[in-house]
Design a protein around this motif. Structure first.
Motif, PDB file in Angstrom:
ATOM      1  N   MET A   1       0.850  -1.195   0.000  1.00  0.00           N
ATOM      2  CA  MET A   1       0.000   0.000   0.000  1.00  0.00           C
ATOM      3  C   MET A   1       0.886   1.247   0.000  1.00  0.00           C
ATOM      4  O   MET A   1       1.825   1.341   0.791  1.00  0.00           O
ATOM      5  CB  MET A   1      -0.903  -0.013   1.234  1.00  0.00           C
ATOM      6  CG  MET A   1      -1.918   1.118   1.275  1.00  0.00           C
ATOM      7  SD  MET A   1      -2.999   1.005   2.722  1.00  0.00           S
ATOM      8  CE  MET A   1      -3.907  -0.500   2.341  1.00  0.00           C
ATOM      9  N   PRO A   2       0.624   2.218  -0.894  1.00  0.00           N
ATOM     10  CA  PRO A   2       1.451   3.428  -0.958  1.00  0.00           C
ATOM     11  C   PRO A   2       1.460   4.191   0.365  1.00  0.00           C
ATOM     12  O   PRO A   2       0.471   4.214   1.095  1.00  0.00           O
ATOM     13  CB  PRO A   2       0.777   4.257  -2.060  1.00  0.00           C
ATOM     14  CG  PRO A   2       0.062   3.261  -2.900  1.00  0.00           C
ATOM     15  CD  PRO A   2      -0.403   2.203  -1.949  1.00  0.00           C
ATOM     16  N   ARG A   3       2.599   4.827   0.632  1.00  0.00           N
ATOM     17  CA  ARG A   3       2.752   5.569   1.883  1.00  0.00           C
ATOM     18  C   ARG A   3       3.134   7.015   1.581  1.00  0.00           C
ATOM     19  O   ARG A   3       3.993   7.273   0.728  1.00  0.00           O
ATOM     20  CB  ARG A   3       3.817   4.899   2.746  1.00  0.00           C
ATOM     21  CG  ARG A   3       3.874   5.421   4.167  1.00  0.00           C
ATOM     22  CD  ARG A   3       4.607   4.455   5.069  1.00  0.00           C
ATOM     23  NE  ARG A   3       4.428   4.812   6.470  1.00  0.00           N
ATOM     24  CZ  ARG A   3       4.559   3.962   7.469  1.00  0.00           C
ATOM     25  NH1 ARG A   3       4.858   2.702   7.225  1.00  0.00           N
ATOM     26  NH2 ARG A   3       4.396   4.356   8.713  1.00  0.00           N
ATOM     27  N   VAL A   4       2.494   7.940   2.286  1.00  0.00           N
ATOM     28  CA  VAL A   4       2.682   9.371   2.039  1.00  0.00           C
ATOM     29  C   VAL A   4       3.171  10.058   3.316  1.00  0.00           C
ATOM     30  O   VAL A   4       2.713   9.739   4.414  1.00  0.00           O
ATOM     31  CB  VAL A   4       1.358  10.030   1.581  1.00  0.00           C
ATOM     32  CG1 VAL A   4       1.540  11.533   1.383  1.00  0.00           C
ATOM     33  CG2 VAL A   4       0.857   9.379   0.293  1.00  0.00           C
ATOM     34  N   LEU A   5       4.100  11.005   3.140  1.00  0.00           N
ATOM     35  CA  LEU A   5       4.557  11.841   4.253  1.00  0.00           C
ATOM     36  C   LEU A   5       4.200  13.291   3.943  1.00  0.00           C
ATOM     37  O   LEU A   5       4.540  13.803   2.871  1.00  0.00           O
ATOM     38  CB  LEU A   5       6.072  11.707   4.444  1.00  0.00           C
ATOM     39  CG  LEU A   5       6.713  12.651   5.470  1.00  0.00           C
ATOM     40  CD1 LEU A   5       6.150  12.404   6.866  1.00  0.00           C
ATOM     41  CD2 LEU A   5       8.234  12.490   5.465  1.00  0.00           C
ATOM     42  N   VAL A   6       3.494  13.947   4.872  1.00  0.00           N
ATOM     43  CA  VAL A   6       3.114  15.355   4.721  1.00  0.00           C
ATOM     44  C   VAL A   6       3.986  16.190   5.653  1.00  0.00           C
ATOM     45  O   VAL A   6       3.976  15.984   6.870  1.00  0.00           O
ATOM     46  CB  VAL A   6       1.627  15.585   5.075  1.00  0.00           C
ATOM     47  CG1 VAL A   6       1.241  17.037   4.801  1.00  0.00           C
ATOM     48  CG2 VAL A   6       0.731  14.633   4.294  1.00  0.00           C
ATOM     49  N   VAL A   7       4.750  17.130   5.081  1.00  0.00           N
ATOM     50  CA  VAL A   7       5.629  17.987   5.885  1.00  0.00           C
ATOM     51  C   VAL A   7       5.189  19.434   5.692  1.00  0.00           C
ATOM     52  O   VAL A   7       5.392  20.029   4.628  1.00  0.00           O
ATOM     53  CB  VAL A   7       7.109  17.818   5.474  1.00  0.00           C
ATOM     54  CG1 VAL A   7       8.002  18.661   6.390  1.00  0.00           C
ATOM     55  CG2 VAL A   7       7.520  16.354   5.513  1.00  0.00           C
TER      56      VAL A   7
END
Length: 216
Positions: A1-7
């Motif tokens: 499953m794709p993983r996203v990081l929000v900064v």
């Protein structure tokens, strides 16, 4: 499953993006500045990094090479309220995959993320397969139908394939099955049952990306 990081230092925006990403089935983490984002990158693998430009301490543009040195395959999307040609060019030169101008619509964000994920999926396929040979083999619509049929049904016998195709010429169907077997996209066991190989699964992933791009 794709993983996203929000900064992003905007806590409300971080929470909104995280909620939307997770509703779309994407695992999402967040950080309030580049330094904390870098720490998360060292411990987790992220497909996409959404990176704000203006933040306390280190700005997003300066953070791009540090992020990519930590995870070269992560795709960075810059988010900026001060969109200029110079900012976009500088971000791209440092390795950003794309950029969005604030305020952006959530739909615009999702379209950008899904496009980048699909592009990466195709690149991953191309690295593992002889893509020119694969596309040449799968250019024939009957072969594409056959491999999709077997994939959908998991296993099929010869007569089940011919009936599903609506082709009465068994020699023609046999020819296309032979090409697919020689390419190692399908196999036939001792009971004459066809199924998809691991290599066939990979070419199906590539075809899926191509077909989606052609229809969009």
């Amino acid at each position: 499953m794709p993983r996203v990081l929000v900064v992003d230092d905007d806590s409300e925006l971080r929470a909104t993006i995280k909620e939307v990403m997770e509703s779309e089935g994407l695992i999402t983490d967040s950080a309030e500045n580049a330094e904390k984002g870098l720490m998360l990158l060292k411990d987790n693998i992220y497909d996409i990094v959404l990176l704000d430009v203006i933040m306390p301490k280190m700005n997003g543009i300066d953070a791009i090479p540090l992020f990519l040195n930590t995870q070269a395959k992560s795709k960075i999307i810059i988010m900026t309220a001060y969109s200029t040609v110079d900012t976009a060019v500088e971000a791209m030169k440092k390795g950003a995959a794309d950029y969005l101008t604030k305020p952006f619509k959530i739909n615009e964000l999702m379209i950008t993320i899904m496009r980048i994920l699909e592009e990466q999926k195709f690149k991953d396929c191309a690295e593992e397969l002889d893509i020119d040979c694969a596309l040449s083999t799968m250019a024939n619509p009957i072969r594409r139908q056959i491999i999709h049929l077997i994939d959908q049904n998991k296993t099929l016998r010869f007569m089940e394939i011919t009936r599903a195709l609506g082709i009465s010429d068994h020699t023609k169907v046999n020819f296309h099955l032979k090409v697919l077997k020689e390419s190692d996209y399908i196999i036939q066991n001792s009971e004459k049952i066809y199924r998809i190989t691991d290599k066939g699964d990979k070419i199906l992933s590539c075809l899926s990306v191509i077909e989606q791009n052609l229809s969009s």
